[in-house]
Design a protein around this motif. Structure first.
Motif, PDB file in Angstrom:
ATOM      1  N   ILE A 135       0.958  -0.337 -13.865  1.00  0.00           N
ATOM      2  CA  ILE A 135       0.060  -0.660 -12.768  1.00  0.00           C
ATOM      3  C   ILE A 135       0.781  -1.566 -11.772  1.00  0.00           C
ATOM      4  CG2 ILE A 135      -2.101  -1.797 -12.140  1.00  0.00           C
ATOM      5  CD1 ILE A 135      -3.138  -1.033 -14.938  1.00  0.00           C
ATOM      6  N   GLY A 136       0.711  -1.172 -10.495  1.00  0.00           N
ATOM      7  CA  GLY A 136       1.330  -1.982  -9.450  1.00  0.00           C
ATOM      8  C   GLY A 136       0.555  -3.264  -9.213  1.00  0.00           C
ATOM      9  N   ARG A 137       1.236  -4.227  -8.654  1.00  0.00           N
ATOM     10  CA  ARG A 137       0.633  -5.538  -8.384  1.00  0.00           C
ATOM     11  C   ARG A 137       0.383  -5.702  -6.890  1.00  0.00           C
ATOM     12  NH1 ARG A 137       4.628  -8.255 -12.634  1.00  0.00           N
ATOM     13  NH2 ARG A 137       3.447  -7.673 -14.488  1.00  0.00           N
ATOM     14  N   THR A 138      -0.693  -6.396  -6.584  1.00  0.00           N
ATOM     15  CA  THR A 138      -1.088  -6.529  -5.183  1.00  0.00           C
ATOM     16  C   THR A 138      -0.144  -7.420  -4.384  1.00  0.00           C
ATOM     17  OG1 THR A 138      -2.600  -8.327  -5.772  1.00  0.00           O
ATOM     18  CG2 THR A 138      -3.529  -6.095  -5.640  1.00  0.00           C
ATOM     19  N   ASN A 139       0.676  -8.223  -5.046  1.00  0.00           N
ATOM     20  CA  ASN A 139       1.635  -9.053  -4.312  1.00  0.00           C
ATOM     21  C   ASN A 139       3.012  -8.400  -4.214  1.00  0.00           C
ATOM     22  OD1 ASN A 139       2.321  -9.359  -6.999  1.00  0.00           O
ATOM     23  ND2 ASN A 139       2.771 -11.541  -6.823  1.00  0.00           N
ATOM     24  N   GLN A 140       3.156  -7.177  -4.740  1.00  0.00           N
ATOM     25  CA  GLN A 140       4.410  -6.417  -4.670  1.00  0.00           C
ATOM     26  C   GLN A 140       4.096  -5.043  -4.090  1.00  0.00           C
ATOM     27  OE1 GLN A 140       7.308  -7.742  -5.312  1.00  0.00           O
ATOM     28  NE2 GLN A 140       6.458  -9.622  -6.123  1.00  0.00           N
ATOM     29  N   TYR A 141       3.935  -4.972  -2.807  1.00  0.00           N
ATOM     30  CA  TYR A 141       3.515  -3.718  -2.196  1.00  0.00           C
ATOM     31  C   TYR A 141       4.484  -3.289  -1.108  1.00  0.00           C
ATOM     32  CZ  TYR A 141       1.839  -6.435   1.771  1.00  0.00           C
ATOM     33  OH  TYR A 141       1.769  -7.268   2.849  1.00  0.00           O
ATOM     34  N   THR A 142       4.410  -2.020  -0.770  1.00  0.00           N
ATOM     35  CA  THR A 142       5.211  -1.447   0.307  1.00  0.00           C
ATOM     36  C   THR A 142       4.299  -0.532   1.106  1.00  0.00           C
ATOM     37  OG1 THR A 142       7.098  -1.377  -1.214  1.00  0.00           O
ATOM     38  CG2 THR A 142       7.305  -0.137   0.823  1.00  0.00           C
ATOM     39  N   LYS A 143       4.399  -0.603   2.423  1.00  0.00           N
ATOM     40  CA  LYS A 143       3.667   0.311   3.303  1.00  0.00           C
ATOM     41  C   LYS A 143       4.682   1.195   4.009  1.00  0.00           C
ATOM     42  CE  LYS A 143       1.658  -2.098   6.180  1.00  0.00           C
ATOM     43  NZ  LYS A 143       1.079  -2.952   7.151  1.00  0.00           N
ATOM     44  N   ILE A 144       4.496   2.496   3.892  1.00  0.00           N
ATOM     45  CA  ILE A 144       5.379   3.447   4.565  1.00  0.00           C
ATOM     46  C   ILE A 144       4.497   4.565   5.122  1.00  0.00           C
ATOM     47  CG2 ILE A 144       7.251   5.102   4.282  1.00  0.00           C
ATOM     48  CD1 ILE A 144       8.313   3.282   2.048  1.00  0.00           C
ATOM     49  N   ASP A 145       4.667   4.841   6.408  1.00  0.00           N
ATOM     50  CA  ASP A 145       3.903   5.907   7.068  1.00  0.00           C
ATOM     51  C   ASP A 145       2.409   5.778   6.806  1.00  0.00           C
ATOM     52  OD1 ASP A 145       6.272   7.023   8.033  1.00  0.00           O
ATOM     53  OD2 ASP A 145       6.522   8.295   6.267  1.00  0.00           O
ATOM     54  N   ASP A 146       1.874   4.591   6.984  1.00  0.00           N
ATOM     55  CA  ASP A 146       0.447   4.317   6.791  1.00  0.00           C
ATOM     56  C   ASP A 146      -0.049   4.649   5.387  1.00  0.00           C
ATOM     57  OD1 ASP A 146      -0.254   3.028   9.085  1.00  0.00           O
ATOM     58  OD2 ASP A 146      -0.875   4.840  10.147  1.00  0.00           O
ATOM     59  N   LYS A 147       0.833   4.532   4.410  1.00  0.00           N
ATOM     60  CA  LYS A 147       0.450   4.701   3.014  1.00  0.00           C
ATOM     61  C   LYS A 147       0.817   3.428   2.269  1.00  0.00           C
ATOM     62  CE  LYS A 147       0.904   9.671   2.935  1.00  0.00           C
ATOM     63  NZ  LYS A 147       1.524  10.815   2.293  1.00  0.00           N
ATOM     64  N   LEU A 148      -0.046   3.049   1.351  1.00  0.00           N
ATOM     65  CA  LEU A 148       0.146   1.827   0.581  1.00  0.00           C
ATOM     66  C   LEU A 148       0.637   2.172  -0.815  1.00  0.00           C
ATOM     67  CD1 LEU A 148      -0.274  -1.250   0.189  1.00  0.00           C
ATOM     68  CD2 LEU A 148      -2.648  -0.725  -0.446  1.00  0.00           C
ATOM     69  N   TYR A 149       1.738   1.552  -1.212  1.00  0.00           N
ATOM     70  CA  TYR A 149       2.302   1.726  -2.545  1.00  0.00           C
ATOM     71  C   TYR A 149       2.329   0.363  -3.222  1.00  0.00           C
ATOM     72  CZ  TYR A 149       4.045   6.101  -0.576  1.00  0.00           C
ATOM     73  OH  TYR A 149       4.141   7.333   0.030  1.00  0.00           O
ATOM     74  N   LEU A 150       1.779   0.283  -4.418  1.00  0.00           N
ATOM     75  CA  LEU A 150       1.825  -0.961  -5.183  1.00  0.00           C
ATOM     76  C   LEU A 150       2.972  -0.856  -6.179  1.00  0.00           C
ATOM     77  CD1 LEU A 150      -1.977  -1.554  -5.945  1.00  0.00           C
ATOM     78  CD2 LEU A 150      -0.601  -2.450  -4.052  1.00  0.00           C
ATOM     79  N   ASN A 151       3.835  -1.856  -6.181  1.00  0.00           N
ATOM     80  CA  ASN A 151       4.985  -1.872  -7.068  1.00  0.00           C
ATOM     81  C   ASN A 151       4.739  -2.817  -8.232  1.00  0.00           C
ATOM     82  OD1 ASN A 151       6.318  -1.795  -3.974  1.00  0.00           O
ATOM     83  ND2 ASN A 151       6.847  -0.152  -5.356  1.00  0.00           N
ATOM     84  N   TYR A 152       5.382  -2.534  -9.354  1.00  0.00           N
ATOM     85  CA  TYR A 152       5.191  -3.325 -10.565  1.00  0.00           C
ATOM     86  C   TYR A 152       5.803  -4.723 -10.441  1.00  0.00           C
ATOM     87  CZ  TYR A 152       5.428  -4.756 -15.430  1.00  0.00           C
ATOM     88  OH  TYR A 152       5.309  -5.453 -16.600  1.00  0.00           O
TER      89      TYR A 152
END
Length: 175
Positions: A135-152
């Motif tokens: 599960i990704g964490r809300t303080n480790q995120y990336t936004k690319i092309d108006d998409k949100l990715y949560l990183n571990y």
């Protein structure tokens, strides 16, 4: 073994060009439908012997009491970055409560929730690319092309930012 984009774009189409004419001559429409269903089932993440709706649910919200640990998902798309939502602005969506920091953000989400929800159900794309469900964490995120990715974690966030297309493609295969 690591599947690369080059492999997928060169080897797979070339193989299909060689095999497709032979397969088309020998496969009935019923077998094609069964193969399609088998491939669809193979791309679904399974836990244990039985697959249930709960196991297919996104990690970061569905079935949780509070989505994204109370963070305002719309705020991820703003310059200020993610902020904590308020108990005053709540939306019940997809079996979960979503909090927002303002009426404006709440209304934007209500108008189009799919625009804001994290890709891969909130699972980390780097972990998924490696065949793991973290599960990704809300303080480790990336936004690319108006998409949100949560990183571990930070290391996965940096890896993903370095080659998002490759990780997203490999994560999609696991997803």
């Amino acid at each position: 073994m690591q599947i690369t984009r080059k492999f997928l774009t060169v080897f797979v189409p070339a193989t299909l060009m060689l095999v497709a004419p032979i397969a088309a001559a020998q496969v009935s429409p019923l077998e094609t439908a069964e193969t399609s269903q088998a491939l669809e089932a193979a791309t679904t993440v399974q836990i244990g012997d039985e697959q249930t709706e709960q196991q297919q649910r996104p990690a970061s919200w569905r079935g949780q009491k509070l989505a994204l640990r109370g963070r305002d998902v719309v705020s991820f798309y703003k310059d200020s970055g993610p902020v904590k939502g308020s108990k005053e602005f709540i939306v019940d969506w997809d079996d979960t409560k979503w909090r927002f920091s303002s009426e404006e953000n709440r209304d934007a989400f209500k108008a189009n929730p799919e625009k804001y929800i994290p890709e891969f159900g909130g699972y980390c794309p780097v972990a998924l690319a490696a065949g793991k469900a973290k599960i990704g964490r809300t303080n480790q995120y990336t936004k690319i092309d108006d998409k949100l990715y949560l990183n571990y974690n930070e290391a996965n966030r940096r890896k993903f930012a370095g080659d998002p297309e490759d990780y997203a493609l490999r994560a999609q295969i696991s997803w």
